[in-house]
Design a protein around this motif. Structure first.
Motif, short mmCIF file in Angstrom:
data_model
loop_
_atom_site.label_atom_id
_atom_site.label_comp_id
_atom_site.label_asym_id
_atom_site.label_seq_id
_atom_site.Cartn_x
_atom_site.Cartn_y
_atom_site.Cartn_z
N ASN A 54 26.83 51.88 -86.93
CA ASN A 54 27.32 52.15 -88.28
C ASN A 54 26.26 52.92 -89.07
O ASN A 54 25.06 52.72 -88.90
CB ASN A 54 27.71 50.86 -89.00
CG ASN A 54 26.53 50.11 -89.58
OD1 ASN A 54 26.08 50.41 -90.68
ND2 ASN A 54 25.99 49.15 -88.82
N ALA A 55 26.71 53.79 -89.95
CA ALA A 55 25.80 54.59 -90.77
C ALA A 55 25.75 54.11 -92.21
O ALA A 55 24.75 54.34 -92.90
CB ALA A 55 26.22 56.06 -90.74
N TYR A 56 26.82 53.44 -92.68
CA TYR A 56 26.95 53.17 -94.11
C TYR A 56 27.16 51.69 -94.44
O TYR A 56 27.50 51.36 -95.57
CB TYR A 56 28.10 53.99 -94.70
CG TYR A 56 27.93 55.47 -94.53
CD1 TYR A 56 27.08 56.19 -95.37
CD2 TYR A 56 28.58 56.17 -93.52
CE1 TYR A 56 26.91 57.55 -95.21
CE2 TYR A 56 28.41 57.52 -93.34
CZ TYR A 56 27.57 58.22 -94.20
OH TYR A 56 27.40 59.57 -94.02
N GLY A 57 26.95 50.80 -93.47
CA GLY A 57 27.03 49.39 -93.79
C GLY A 57 28.42 48.81 -93.72
O GLY A 57 29.29 49.28 -92.96
N LEU A 58 28.65 47.77 -94.52
CA LEU A 58 29.90 47.04 -94.51
C LEU A 58 30.85 47.62 -95.56
O LEU A 58 30.43 47.97 -96.66
CB LEU A 58 29.63 45.57 -94.81
CG LEU A 58 30.59 44.52 -94.26
CD1 LEU A 58 30.65 44.58 -92.74
CD2 LEU A 58 30.16 43.13 -94.71
N ALA A 59 32.12 47.71 -95.20
CA ALA A 59 33.10 48.30 -96.10
C ALA A 59 33.27 47.48 -97.37
O ALA A 59 33.20 46.26 -97.35
CB ALA A 59 34.44 48.42 -95.39
N ASN A 60 33.54 48.17 -98.47
CA ASN A 60 33.76 47.51 -99.76
C ASN A 60 35.24 47.22 -99.99
O ASN A 60 35.80 47.62 -101.00
CB ASN A 60 33.21 48.36 -100.91
CG ASN A 60 31.75 48.08 -101.18
OD1 ASN A 60 31.20 47.09 -100.73
ND2 ASN A 60 31.11 48.96 -101.91
N THR A 61 35.85 46.55 -99.04
CA THR A 61 37.24 46.13 -99.23
C THR A 61 37.26 44.88 -100.11
O THR A 61 36.23 44.22 -100.30
CB THR A 61 37.92 45.82 -97.89
OG1 THR A 61 37.21 44.76 -97.24
CG2 THR A 61 37.92 47.05 -96.98
N LEU A 62 38.44 44.52 -100.63
CA LEU A 62 38.54 43.36 -101.51
C LEU A 62 38.13 42.09 -100.77
O LEU A 62 37.51 41.19 -101.35
CB LEU A 62 39.97 43.23 -102.04
CG LEU A 62 40.19 42.16 -103.13
CD1 LEU A 62 39.28 42.41 -104.33
CD2 LEU A 62 41.66 42.14 -103.55
N LYS A 63 38.45 42.01 -99.47
CA LYS A 63 38.12 40.83 -98.68
C LYS A 63 36.64 40.79 -98.30
O LYS A 63 36.19 39.82 -97.67
CB LYS A 63 38.98 40.77 -97.42
CG LYS A 63 40.46 40.55 -97.70
CD LYS A 63 41.26 40.50 -96.41
CE LYS A 63 42.73 40.27 -96.69
NZ LYS A 63 43.55 40.23 -95.43
#
Length: 497
Positions: A432-441
């Motif tokens: 991964n290049a950008y970390g963890l997704a900023n989804t609501l969950k």
């Protein structure tokens, strides 16, 4: 109580944590596997005179970056010169091109020209986006997120409905704009947050304000000037840097992390902050000391990896802006290849950065410094043949855009960087290049914890924990964790021992 603190990794969050922890009077040691600070924001120089930033290139949310310097009685201009880009960037569509002007009133005129009434709608969108920015970047993101009670304040409760947490970003943008190019322009900033605009909360319209309204900037000498400035501040506050030091193990006893093993040598510390990849950091611990299982990480939604080409050209390229987005193909199809199908895209979008358009110092005279970046799913096959296949697609489209033929023959420097390299250089989970997704969950308390649940003096910072991916959030993440460590009391250590 003064503590002896080890920080693993000299990326942006590690540099931030080091500076804030040292400012509080602690003895701080930073251990970095590379020969230089910066992590994903490193820089390299070629023998034939090119200087390439390896990672971040969008200098957005300048006020958040400035806050870091202000905390140490400095300003960014004490260390580097900032240039406001005009145009901020250009988007290339299949049938037209759209340049985003530096001046907001000019941007408003552009919207009105493309869709009647959209100038006033842009004002309304930006008013709401500014409100979210003010609340989000000053209240929400500064929480350590141990539990939801941190958000039970009258101000946040009053703000809840206005933050549009339960509305998806695509639907939200659609309320304001109908023209497909305007919608693409407004959706672009959230692509690297780790999900389709259909799955990102409308809260993140704050990104549009942090970019389009506050401007797109460039530090002369490259983004690495920010890294050098942060390192200088850390050193001035007494931080000790240990480069070319790989961490072999985090040593623990009972409920304390007692030290690290680096390059075969054990060293004792009162507290440890890991700015390294969260998943990798946990591999340095005994199994019963980990916060999360492999199943947990498999269940998470990650922001993209990417394919990057660093290119030097022997001549200037016409019609190329500092930032150019190539959106001639369908955005949703590319996004689905990243998050749903998890495969290489058939008809990709990509991004080009040409800093030599602004800065003569990053390329030999008369030459051009360019990098190409294409977002990808994490964990997919990566080899040189596949990279070259997509390089050919991108360079062909760059030729068409610049009106220049045989660009390959004009290259005098070329280097690719992709999933395997992110794993090798940064121990990045599945590249991964950008970390963890900023989804609501995966927001706030639902992100991986900044504190180890078994070891009371081991903390995590960076893009896989709060507040999330990006340069300003990483700076904030370092400050949050440093404050947590600074607030640890002596009796806690005595009780554990």
């Amino acid at each position: 109580m003064s503590k002896k603190i080890a920080i693993i990794g000299a990326g942006i969050s590690g540099l931030s944590a080091a500076a804030y922890a040292a400012k509080h009077g602690n003895e701080v040691h930073v251990f970095e596997k590379h020969a230089q600070p910066g992590g994903r924001a490193r820089q390299f120089t070629t023998e034939n005179g090119y200087t390439f930033d390896m990672g971040p290139s969008w200098y957005w949310m300048p006020d958040i970056i400035e806050n870091f310097f202000r905390d140490f009685n400095h300003k960014p201009e004490d260390f580097y010169k900032l240039i406001s880009l005009n145009p901020q960037f250009q988007i290339v569509f299949s049938d037209s091109k759209l340049s985003v002007p530096e001046n907001y009133q000019e941007l408003k005129k552009l919207f009105e020209q493309m869709e009647k009434g959209s100038g006033e709608k842009l004002d309304a969108f930006m008013r709401s986006a500014r409100y979210k920015y003010d609340v989000g970047m000053r209240d929400f993101v500064n929480k350590p997120c141990h539990n939801w009670s941190e958000f039970l304040s009258p101000k946040i409760a009053k703000s809840a409905l206005k933050l549009d947490l339960l509305t998806n970003f695509r639907k939200y943008v659609g309320r304001y704009f109908k023209h497909p190019h305007l919608r693409a322009l407004m959706e672009f900033p959230v692509i690297f947050l780790g999900a389709s605009p259909k799955n990102i909360p409308a809260l993140y319209s704050l990104m549009n304000y942090g970019g389009y309204a506050l401007g797109t900037w460039y530090p002369v000498g490259g983004f690495y000037q920010l890294i050098l400035a942060m390192e200088k501040i850390a050193v001035d506050n007494g931080v000790h840097f240990h480069f070319n030091h790989n961490i072999d193990e985090i040593i623990s006893e009972n409920d304390l992390a007692t030290g690290i093993k680096t390059n075969g040598k054990e060293m004792s510390f009162d507290c440890i902050i890991a700015s390294s990849d969260y998943h990798h950091t946990e591999s340095l611990l005994n199994t019963n000391k980990k916060n999360y299982t492999e199943k947990y990480w498999e269940s998470k939604t990650f922001a993209p990896s990417c394919l990057i080409y660093y290119l030097g050209f022997k001549e200037r390229l016409p019609n190329l802006q500092h930032h150019t987005l190539f959106f001639e193909n369908d955005m949703d199809a590319h996004i689905d290849s990243i998050y749903t199908d998890k495969k290489w895209p058939e008809k990709p979008l990509f991004y080009t950065c040409c800093p030599s358009r602004t800065d003569d110092g990053v390329a030999p005279e008369g030459h051009e410094n360019v990098f190409l970046l294409m977002p990808l799913a994490i964990g997919i096959e990566d080899n040189e043949a596949i990279r070259e296949q997509y390089f050919t697609q991108m360079i062909t489209r760059l030729e068409h855009h610049t009106g220049t033929s045989n660009l390959v023959d004009k290259i005098d420097y070329k280097r690719s960087y992709c999933i395997k390299d992110f794993i090798t250089d940064y121990n990045a989970y599945k590249g991964n290049a950008y970390g963890l997704a900023n989804t609501l969950k995966q927001t706030a308390v639902l992100k991986p914890s900044i504190k180890n649940k078994q070891l009371q003096n081991l903390f995590y910072t960076g893009q896989l924990t709060v507040p999330g991916p990006g340069v300003p959030p990483s700076i904030i993440s370092g400050r949050i964790v440093a404050n947590e460590v600074n607030n640890l009391k002596k009796f806690q250590y005595e009780k554990a021992i």
